[in-house]
Design an enzyme around this catalytic site. Structure first.
Site, mmCIF file in Angstrom:
data_model
loop_
_atom_site.group_PDB
_atom_site.id
_atom_site.type_symbol
_atom_site.label_atom_id
_atom_site.label_comp_id
_atom_site.label_asym_id
_atom_site.label_seq_id
_atom_site.Cartn_x
_atom_site.Cartn_y
_atom_site.Cartn_z
ATOM 1 C CG HIS A 102 -0.183 -0.069 2.438
ATOM 2 N ND1 HIS A 102 0.702 -0.724 3.037
ATOM 3 C CD2 HIS A 102 0.103 1.167 3.379
ATOM 4 C CE1 HIS A 102 1.207 -0.292 4.017
ATOM 5 N NE2 HIS A 102 0.792 1.010 4.498
ATOM 6 C CG ASP A 104 1.508 5.286 4.839
ATOM 7 O OD1 ASP A 104 1.256 3.990 4.821
ATOM 8 O OD2 ASP A 104 2.701 5.773 5.099
ATOM 9 C CG HIS A 261 5.068 1.289 2.763
ATOM 10 N ND1 HIS A 261 4.520 2.280 2.269
ATOM 11 C CD2 HIS A 261 4.634 1.055 4.067
ATOM 12 C CE1 HIS A 261 3.748 2.723 3.088
ATOM 13 N NE2 HIS A 261 3.557 2.015 4.197
ATOM 14 N NE ARG A 276 2.465 6.335 9.278
ATOM 15 C CZ ARG A 276 1.437 5.834 8.648
ATOM 16 N NH1 ARG A 276 1.301 4.749 8.045
ATOM 17 N NH2 ARG A 276 0.167 6.572 8.304
HETATM 18 C C1 SIN Z 1 3.153 1.513 7.527
HETATM 19 O O1 SIN Z 1 2.508 1.160 6.723
HETATM 20 O O2 SIN Z 1 3.175 2.715 7.946
HETATM 21 C C2 SIN Z 1 3.931 0.650 8.545
HETATM 22 C C3 SIN Z 1 5.146 0.097 7.959
HETATM 23 C C4 SIN Z 1 5.920 -0.873 8.891
HETATM 24 O O3 SIN Z 1 5.467 -0.998 10.247
HETATM 25 O O4 SIN Z 1 6.832 -1.119 8.728
#
Ligand code: SIN
Length: 298
Positions: A102, A104, A261, A276
């Site tokens: 995905h 974000d 990612h 994050r």
């Molecule tokens: C996310 O998608 O923001 C999380 C990525 C992760 O935890 O590696």
């Protein structure tokens, strides 16, 4: 152009680089910051190792890139709502937040420029994150498919993931380690071009993802599915990707506009905790010709 203040070590063949020689707990001088920004634009995801930063220092670094987003469905830290704790407890053996390819919150009108993820605790093994290069995914399409997609619009929504009616079957967000809200407001829809132009580079990137892209505008979900499936699978070909192994103190900063990612959920029985920070981006557009709005608007 070479770098004077930082060392940039490529990770994947076409995406990702580790940045050496930077301590993000300190105030960055202008040249170091501008070299980091250039490394970010050139490599689309950059990594730092062995950092030791407070939430305030995390925010100070992020603020150099823009304003912060507050996630509408996953709760931030009480004292810093702009910092989203991404946690999976050792006994919470669901897929985990961020699992599945995905980018974000693409259901926003202005999806993020990027996210800066800081590892507070990482599994001894497993729990890596993969990234895929959407410039490369676009470049590798045939001229015919590029022409077809160039004028197309896609509908994005958080409904399948955060909707009140989502049964949560295998959805990344059904995770008891985090404070997630589900609601009808997740069904709201947003239109974005299927191909977008990134202002700083002028390059085109494929902009659809399996988590939030529902259908093409004017097409039903059923009609859209075969072409979306093709694009989702094409976008994550191994040659477009890199994979990052976390350690405590590692940081990944990805350009959410031209990457996908996937947080790999292969660490049952181990704890993982990240913070994050997400930076708001521009409204996606596809530039047509040299004088298109936004092309020079970096
Ligand atoms: C996310 O998608 O923001 C999380 C990525 C992760 O935890 O590696």
């Amino acid at each position: 152009m070479t770098y004077q203040k930082i060392k940039v070590e490529a990770l994947g063949g076409t995406i990702g680089a580790e940045i050496h020689g930077v301590d993000l707990s300190r105030t960055l001088d202008n040249q170091t910051f501008s070299e980091i920004r250039r490394a970010f634009d050139e490599n689309i995801v950059i990594f730092f190792r062995d950092q030791n930063i407070t939430p305030e220092q995390h925010l100070a670094f992020g603020a150099k890139f823009g304003d912060f987003d507050i996630h509408p469905f996953a709760a931030g830290l009480p004292e810093h709502p702009e910092i989203l704790p991404v946690i999976r407890e050792a006994d919470d053996n669901v897929r985990g937040f961020g699992n599945g390819w995905h980018s974000d919150v693409t259901f926003y009108e202005r999806p993020p420029l990027g996210s800066i993820l800081y590892a507070l605790e990482s599994p001894a093994h497993g729990g890596d994150t993969m990234f895929a290069n959407m410039y490369q995914a676009y470049d590798a399409l045939s001229d015919g498919l590029k022409e077809t997609l160039d004028g197309m619009t896609a509908i994005h929504s958080a409904g399948d993931t955060y909707g009140a009616k989502s049964d949560g079957a295998g959805r990344p967000a059904r995770n008891k380690s985090m404070n997630i809200r589900y609601g009808d407001d997740a069904e709201a829809e947003m239109e974005h071009p299927v191909i977008r132009t990134i202002p700083e580079t002028g390059r085109k990137a494929l902009f659809v993802n399996r988590t939030y892209t529902k259908n093409f505008k004017g097409w039903t979900r059923e009609e859209s599915r075969p072409l979306l499936e093709y694009l989702w699978n094409h976008a994550i070909k191994p040659e477009f990707t890199c994979r990052f192994r976390w350690r405590r103190g590692s940081i990944a900063f990805w350009d959410n506009r031209c990457t996908l990612h996937n947080a790999i959920a292969d660490y049952n029985g181990q704890r993982r905790e990240m913070h994050r920070v997400t930076i708001i981006g521009e409204r996606p557009y596809m530039a047509r010709g040299d004088n298109a709005p936004g092309v020079a608007a970096a």
